[in-house]
Design a protein around this motif. Structure first.
Motif, PDB file in Angstrom:
ATOM      1  N   ARG A 122      -3.756  22.609   3.404  1.00 35.31           N
ATOM      2  CA  ARG A 122      -3.692  23.270   5.143  1.00 35.31           C
ATOM      3  C   ARG A 122      -4.063  24.270   5.343  1.00 35.31           C
ATOM      4  O   ARG A 122      -4.618  24.901   5.195  1.00 35.31           O
ATOM      5  CB  ARG A 122      -2.543  22.241   5.610  1.00 35.31           C
ATOM      6  N   ASP A 123      -2.619  25.502   4.650  1.00 34.54           N
ATOM      7  CA  ASP A 123      -2.533  26.756   4.918  1.00 34.54           C
ATOM      8  C   ASP A 123      -3.948  27.444   3.812  1.00 34.54           C
ATOM      9  O   ASP A 123      -4.217  28.437   4.224  1.00 34.54           O
ATOM     10  CB  ASP A 123      -1.476  26.715   3.303  1.00 34.54           C
TER      11      ASP A 123
ATOM     12  N   ASN B 224       4.435  21.154   9.660  1.00 36.19           N
ATOM     13  CA  ASN B 224       4.501  19.072   9.171  1.00 36.19           C
ATOM     14  C   ASN B 224       2.923  19.631   8.314  1.00 36.19           C
ATOM     15  O   ASN B 224       2.648  19.997   8.820  1.00 36.19           O
ATOM     16  CB  ASN B 224       4.625  18.939  10.726  1.00 36.19           C
ATOM     17  N   PRO B 225       3.144  18.359   8.262  1.00 36.01           N
ATOM     18  CA  PRO B 225       1.464  17.795   7.951  1.00 36.01           C
ATOM     19  C   PRO B 225       0.660  18.244   8.382  1.00 36.01           C
ATOM     20  O   PRO B 225      -0.745  16.911   7.939  1.00 36.01           O
ATOM     21  CB  PRO B 225       1.570  16.853   6.150  1.00 36.01           C
TER      22      PRO B 225
ATOM     23  N   ILE C 295      -3.215  26.905  12.838  1.00 30.24           N
ATOM     24  CA  ILE C 295      -1.841  25.531  12.070  1.00 30.24           C
ATOM     25  C   ILE C 295      -1.098  25.757  14.049  1.00 30.24           C
ATOM     26  O   ILE C 295      -1.092  27.046  14.292  1.00 30.24           O
ATOM     27  CB  ILE C 295      -1.017  26.514  11.881  1.00 30.24           C
TER      28      ILE C 295
ATOM     29  N   ILE D  89       0.159  20.043   3.456  1.00 28.41           N
ATOM     30  CA  ILE D  89       0.725  21.426   3.994  1.00 28.41           C
ATOM     31  C   ILE D  89       0.179  22.879   2.640  1.00 28.41           C
ATOM     32  O   ILE D  89      -1.127  23.437   2.994  1.00 28.41           O
ATOM     33  CB  ILE D  89       2.219  21.309   3.730  1.00 28.41           C
TER      34      ILE D  89
ATOM     35  N   GLU E 279       4.066  22.219  14.675  1.00 28.21           N
ATOM     36  CA  GLU E 279       3.267  21.988  14.113  1.00 28.21           C
ATOM     37  C   GLU E 279       3.324  22.789  12.857  1.00 28.21           C
ATOM     38  O   GLU E 279       3.190  22.281  11.466  1.00 28.21           O
ATOM     39  CB  GLU E 279       1.984  21.305  13.726  1.00 28.21           C
TER      40      GLU E 279
END
Length: 112
Positions: free
Chosen positions: A55-56, A75-76, A68, A52, A72
């Motif tokens: 992702r961010d 979630n990763p 994203i 995460i 989801e």
């Protein structure tokens, strides 16, 4: 690079113990039975495992490439627009990273 679902399949096929199935109306890919990639949106994007925090950062740095999905968010997983990828190397790196996050330790040790 204008990557396609077939390009994704070629990279996935090069990784050990991967399978393709259909779930939720789309192609999904597993390693040793564990989900690591999906091809939603008519195979114009892929969803991959991604911590995460990473992702961010990706979404903030390159929102035209990464986003994203609402379902989801906790979630990763991150979505990747295939047409926005720079080259085959980037496609391969993203898929391999997702595969490594899902693969069992014994398989990772064998692959390394």
């Amino acid at each position: 690079m204008k990557a396609t679902g077939d390009d994704v399949r070629t990279v996935v096929a090069s990784l050990p113990e991967t399978t393709e199935q259909c779930a939720w109306g789309m192609p999904v890919f597993k390693v040793a039975g564990k989900l690591f990639l999906t091809l939603p949106e008519d195979e114009t994007s892929m969803a991959v495992r991604c911590p995460i925090v990473d992702r961010d950062e990706l979404v903030l740095a390159e929102p035209a490439k990464f986003w994203i999905a609402t379902h989801e968010a906790g979630n990763p997983w991150v979505r990747v627009r295939l047409a926005a990828l720079d080259d085959r190397e980037e496609l391969t790196a993203i898929i391999t990273d997702s595969w490594r996050l899902a693969a069992p330790r014994a398989l990772l040790e064998k692959a390394d």
